[in-house]
Design a protein around this motif. Structure first.
Motif, short mmCIF file in Angstrom:
data_model
loop_
_atom_site.label_atom_id
_atom_site.label_comp_id
_atom_site.label_asym_id
_atom_site.label_seq_id
_atom_site.Cartn_x
_atom_site.Cartn_y
_atom_site.Cartn_z
N ARG A 201 -41.69 -3.00 -3.93
CA ARG A 201 -41.09 -3.28 -2.62
C ARG A 201 -39.67 -2.73 -2.58
O ARG A 201 -38.95 -2.73 -3.58
N ASN A 202 -39.27 -2.30 -1.38
CA ASN A 202 -37.92 -1.74 -1.22
C ASN A 202 -36.85 -2.75 -1.60
O ASN A 202 -35.81 -2.39 -2.16
N SER A 203 -37.06 -4.02 -1.30
CA SER A 203 -36.06 -5.04 -1.60
C SER A 203 -35.84 -5.16 -3.11
O SER A 203 -34.71 -5.31 -3.58
N LEU A 204 -36.94 -5.07 -3.88
CA LEU A 204 -36.81 -5.17 -5.34
C LEU A 204 -36.17 -3.91 -5.91
O LEU A 204 -35.32 -3.99 -6.80
N ILE A 205 -36.57 -2.75 -5.38
CA ILE A 205 -35.97 -1.50 -5.86
C ILE A 205 -34.47 -1.50 -5.58
O ILE A 205 -33.67 -1.04 -6.41
N ALA A 206 -34.05 -2.05 -4.44
CA ALA A 206 -32.63 -2.12 -4.10
C ALA A 206 -31.88 -3.00 -5.10
O ALA A 206 -30.77 -2.67 -5.54
N LYS A 207 -32.48 -4.12 -5.46
CA LYS A 207 -31.85 -5.02 -6.43
C LYS A 207 -31.75 -4.38 -7.81
O LYS A 207 -30.74 -4.55 -8.51
N ILE A 208 -32.80 -3.64 -8.20
CA ILE A 208 -32.76 -2.96 -9.50
C ILE A 208 -31.69 -1.88 -9.50
O ILE A 208 -30.95 -1.71 -10.48
N ALA A 209 -31.58 -1.14 -8.38
CA ALA A 209 -30.56 -0.10 -8.27
C ALA A 209 -29.16 -0.69 -8.28
O ALA A 209 -28.22 -0.13 -8.87
N THR A 210 -28.99 -1.85 -7.63
CA THR A 210 -27.67 -2.52 -7.64
C THR A 210 -27.27 -2.89 -9.06
O THR A 210 -26.11 -2.72 -9.46
N PHE A 249 -26.14 4.98 -7.59
CA PHE A 249 -27.07 3.85 -7.50
C PHE A 249 -26.61 2.80 -6.49
O PHE A 249 -27.43 2.06 -5.95
N ALA A 250 -25.30 2.76 -6.23
CA ALA A 250 -24.84 1.91 -5.14
C ALA A 250 -25.39 2.44 -3.81
O ALA A 250 -25.82 1.67 -2.94
N ALA A 251 -25.40 3.78 -3.67
CA ALA A 251 -25.95 4.40 -2.46
C ALA A 251 -27.46 4.19 -2.38
O ALA A 251 -28.01 3.89 -1.31
N VAL A 252 -28.15 4.35 -3.53
CA VAL A 252 -29.60 4.13 -3.56
C VAL A 252 -29.94 2.71 -3.14
O VAL A 252 -30.89 2.47 -2.36
N ALA A 253 -29.18 1.73 -3.63
CA ALA A 253 -29.44 0.33 -3.30
C ALA A 253 -29.28 0.10 -1.79
O ALA A 253 -30.12 -0.56 -1.15
N GLU A 257 -32.16 -0.88 0.90
CA GLU A 257 -31.97 -2.09 1.70
C GLU A 257 -32.04 -1.78 3.19
O GLU A 257 -32.48 -2.61 3.99
N SER A 258 -31.64 -0.55 3.56
CA SER A 258 -31.75 -0.15 4.98
C SER A 258 -33.21 -0.09 5.40
O SER A 258 -33.56 -0.39 6.56
N PRO A 330 -19.18 -2.30 7.17
CA PRO A 330 -19.63 -2.36 5.77
C PRO A 330 -19.20 -3.63 5.06
O PRO A 330 -19.94 -4.19 4.25
N SER A 331 -17.98 -4.13 5.38
CA SER A 331 -17.48 -5.34 4.71
C SER A 331 -18.23 -6.59 5.15
O SER A 331 -18.18 -7.62 4.47
N ALA A 332 -18.90 -6.50 6.29
CA ALA A 332 -19.62 -7.66 6.79
C ALA A 332 -21.03 -7.75 6.23
O ALA A 332 -21.70 -8.77 6.41
N LEU A 333 -21.47 -6.71 5.60
CA LEU A 333 -22.81 -6.72 5.04
C LEU A 333 -22.86 -7.60 3.79
O LEU A 333 -21.97 -7.55 2.95
N SER A 334 -23.90 -8.37 3.67
CA SER A 334 -24.03 -9.24 2.50
C SER A 334 -24.33 -8.39 1.27
O SER A 334 -25.07 -7.40 1.35
N PRO A 335 -23.73 -8.76 0.12
CA PRO A 335 -24.00 -7.97 -1.10
C PRO A 335 -25.46 -8.09 -1.52
O PRO A 335 -26.09 -9.13 -1.31
N ILE A 336 -25.94 -7.03 -2.11
CA ILE A 336 -27.33 -7.02 -2.58
C ILE A 336 -27.37 -7.67 -3.95
O ILE A 336 -26.60 -7.32 -4.85
N GLN A 337 -28.24 -8.61 -4.11
CA GLN A 337 -28.36 -9.30 -5.39
C GLN A 337 -28.87 -8.34 -6.47
O GLN A 337 -29.63 -7.41 -6.17
N GLU A 338 -28.42 -8.59 -7.71
CA GLU A 338 -28.85 -7.75 -8.82
C GLU A 338 -30.13 -8.30 -9.46
O GLU A 338 -30.30 -9.51 -9.57
N THR A 339 -30.98 -7.38 -9.89
CA THR A 339 -32.12 -7.74 -10.73
C THR A 339 -32.05 -6.87 -11.98
O THR A 339 -32.44 -5.70 -11.96
N ARG A 340 -31.49 -7.46 -13.03
CA ARG A 340 -31.32 -6.70 -14.27
C ARG A 340 -32.54 -6.93 -15.15
O ARG A 340 -32.86 -8.06 -15.51
N LEU A 341 -33.20 -5.85 -15.48
CA LEU A 341 -34.46 -5.94 -16.22
C LEU A 341 -34.31 -5.53 -17.68
O LEU A 341 -35.32 -5.43 -18.40
#
Length: 747
Positions: A201-210, A249-253, A257-258, A330-341
């Protein structure tokens, strides 16, 4: 071409294991080097494949086995057995190697190369398929775990000495931590790649990239905050590479998320995420372009930027024409949670070296551990110090105090003058005989000449060493002019040795002043000491006699004087008995110390530790304290003797005053007392002068050995300078100092 980094090996050089190890075992005693021929040979063989340098899976086992045996070796040998170990810096294999006499340096370098091997195995994997990505991620995590183990378990113990002019920057704490973060980041990147091709899922890939961006950020910050010399040690393209990855990877995340926002019909949020992704992608591309990093990473950054731009243009057009939703800043956007594997995975062979050795022979297992041997040495040193300083020296101090006080009171001369109105007291005759047999004056004259000769010899050795330093400075100046060598000037590079030479000269000057005081003392007492060498009749004639009077004829005052004299004599005899008891106590303490052997108990305790436990001397502190307690009884007895002496001396002072008061006005007896006292004092001055001269003789002999070593150091520096000049080493970055050339302190 791989878009990930791998750690290069630290290049090493042959090591003279056999010679250094045999010499150490021989010098330590307790075992013969031939008993460990097979252990030494095995050590040499294990090192060939265990130090790294070849990228192959089978070298992992070789490195882990060599490291496990090093752990074993370090339980038996100290870190410094005078074995010179050389490794070139990891990122400059052609540079001058750094050489240290430290087995922990060997262990740390082996671990560094093991981490490098894991990283290179990870980079060698085919990441076009899931299995290759998994293997790469595993290798990078093991590289990170090896570096974490190196950072926490080895580097804190790796201490450097003042002789170590250069230290390995690639083994500094910040540098190793930065590499650990980098390996973790690359492992996380692999998990992102796996999630991508597995169509998570895109949401999980975003968290992994973050999480990948975050770990790259940690690596970047660690290197940035490190010492500048450590940071500059990295290749020029590594920091731009890491920073590019962080922004990439910040851009990828944000891009992923978009997609989540789009799927949820939050078109304003989608556009906001894409704008933020575009900012990060632009930073990644600019850093990559300016940093001249690998084409693969630059291409990734450029491709991502183009993709994000297209998506952002499409989203903006759709929102402007169709959806008309507010776009958050950009500052109003909620940070993307990290999923460190990923995590730093320490190889099992490092956590449990004993399992790697298995049924193989543990090197030097039959050799008593250095920690146990050092504990025995420390105990023996403490024991000798205790017996000497707190028993023997205290006994001598107490006797010196008594002698000084009796000389001040003119005792026993005053009693002997009264008890023996004619002739000489036996004690004085014995002292005169002692000086006569030793030919005292001639002995002192010869000793004075010997001390003077040795002092001149020491000064001459120091002057010769300084002449060599001057020659080395001249050679250096010539080399700088003729060969264009760029390095520290001689007087700057050798400042420690020049200061040491100045200290030696200052010590010799102070010693000369002490020698002069001894010579003045001899000049003052020469006549009196020479008088002691006269034959008995002549010596007796030089002392005035007094006419004896029978006890029946004594006046009441005379009888009182005799009573005080007897009381004084009794107290002096008590003092003499106390001295004999004290000498006997010192003898008993020294005999116990000589017979005392703690080795068996220490070795028994050492055998109870785990097989590869790092046994250090402090582990036997309780045993040492318990064994030393057997000497407490001597300390208690010495304290009691000191109190008894104080009491007896106080009584002697009181009785002596009464004795003197009772015999005032007898000039004949007084003259005899003074003559006897002068001879008695001359004997003590004789003993004092000979003791001073003996100390001077030993001092100059010991100093001569130190100065000869210092002179050899200077010779080595001169030969090195001549060698450098003849080879025209135009690229030498720094000039080796004397301490670096010898690796031996002359203390």
């Amino acid at each position: 071409m791989s878009n990930l980094l791998s750690i290069p090996f630290k290049r090493t050089y042959p090591v003279e294991i056999k010679e250094a190890t045999r010499k150490y075992i021989f010098d330590q005693g307790g075992a013969h080097p031939d008993e460990f021929k097979e252990d030494i040979r095995t050590w040499q063989e294990l090192r060939k494949d265990g130090v790294g340098g070849v990228v192959h899976d089978n070298r992992l086992e070789s490195s882990l086995l060599y490291h496990a045996q090093l752990v074993s070796i370090l339980t038996k040998l100290p870190t410094d057995i005078q074995l010179s170990i050389s490794y070139a810096p990891a990122f400059s294999p052609a540079a001058i190697p750094i050489t240290l006499r430290n087995l922990l340096f060997e262990r740390a370098s082996v671990l560094f190369n093991l981490a490098a091997l894991y990283s290179q195995l990870g980079a060698a994997q085919d990441r076009s398929a899931a299995e290759g990505i998994k293997r790469a991620a595993t290798s990078y995590q093991q590289a990170a775990g090896t570096l974490a183990y190196l950072h926490s378990s080895v580097l804190p113990k790796l201490a450097y000495t003042p002789d170590d002019e250069e230290i390995p920057l690639d083994l500094s704490s910040d540098f190793i931590k930065g590499l650990e973060w980098l390996m973790l980041a690359q492992a996380q990147e692999c998990t992102w790649q796996l999630a991508k091709i597995s169509q998570y899922r895109n949401s999980l890939i975003a968290k992994i990239a973050t999480a990948a961006s975050s770990v790259y950020h940690s690596a970047m910050n660690t290197f940035r905050e490190a010492n500048p010399s450590v940071k500059s040690f990295l290749p020029s393209d590594w920091l731009p590479h890491i920073e590019t990855k962080e922004h990439h990877f910040a851009a990828v995340a944000e891009y992923r998320e978009s997609m989540v926002e789009y799927e949820a019909s939050r078109y304003g949020g989608e556009l906001g995420r894409l704008e933020k992704a575009q900012l990060e992608a632009k930073k990644a591309y600019e850093v990559a372009r300016r940093g001249k990093i690998s084409a693969a990473v630059l291409q990734d950054a450029q491709s991502l930027l183009e993709t994000v731009k297209k998506s952002e243009s499409r989203a903006r057009r759709d929102n402007d024409l169709i959806y008309h939703q507010d776009v958050p800043a950009p500052s109003a956007l909620s940070p993307i949670q990290e999923t460190r594997l990923v995590t730093s995975t320490v190889p099992k062979g490092l956590l449990n070296p004993e399992s790697v050795i298995g049924t193989r022979h543990q090197l030097f297992s039959q050799l008593a551990g250095w920690g146990a041997r050092e504990a025995v040495n420390i105990y023996n040193h403490r024991k000798q110090n205790l017996v000497q300083e707190r028993i023997a020296d205290i006994a001598q101090e107490l006797q010196d105090q008594v002698d000084e006080e009796l000389r001040r009171l003119n005792l026993p001369s005053a009693l002997e003058a009264l008890e023996r109105p004619i002739g000489l007291p036996p004690s004085l005759l014995q002292k005169a005989e002692e000086v006569r047999l030793e030919d005292g004056p001639a002995k002192i004259e010869a000793s004075v000449d010997d001390v003077k000769r040795l002092a001149h010899q020491d000064l001459q050795i120091l002057d010769e060493a300084l002449d060599i330093l001057d020659s080395e400075a001249s050679e250096d100046e010539t080399a700088r002019k003729d060969l264009g060598l760029s390095r520290l000037k001689s007087h700057e590079a050798n400042i420690e040795l020049i200061e040491k030479a100045n200290r030696y000269r200052s010590i010799l000057t102070q010693a000369a002043e002490s020698d002069e005081l001894v010579r003045q003392k001899w000049d003052e007492w020469e006549e009196s000491i020479t008088e002691l060498t006269l034959d008995e009749a002549t010596l007796e004639a030089s002392v005035p006699s007094s006419t004896g009077t029978s006890t029946a004829q004594l006046s009441p005052q005379g009888k009182q004087t005799r009573q005080h004299a007897r009381a004084l004599r009794a107290k002096l005899e008590e003092l003499e008995t106390l001295r004999q008891d004290r000498d006997q106590l010192v003898h008993r303490a020294k005999s116990l110390a000589a017979a005392d052997d703690i080795q068996a108990r220490i070795m028994k305790a050492a055998s109870g530790f785990e097989r590869l436990a790092n046994v250090t001397p402090d582990m036997f502190e309780d045993i040492s304290d318990e064994e030393l307690s057997k000497f407490d009884k001597f300390l208690v007895e010495m304290g009691e003797m000191e109190r008894r002496q104080q009491d007896i001396v106080a009584e002697i002072q009181n009785l002596n005053k009464q004795f003197l008061d009772s015999r005032k006005g007898d000039p004949v007896i007084k003259d005899r007392e003074n003559a006897l006292q002068a001879l008695d004092l001359a004997y003590f001055r004789y003993r004092e002068i000979t003791r001073n001269l003996d100390e001077g003789f030993k001092f100059y002999n010991d100093l001569a050995g130190i100065l000869i070593q210092f002179k050899e150091v200077c010779k080595t520096a001169l030969r090195s300078m001549q060698s450098l000049s003849s080879l025209s080493l135009l690229m030498t970055p720094t000039r080796p100092t004397l301490l670096a050339l010898t690796k031996e302190s002359t203390a």
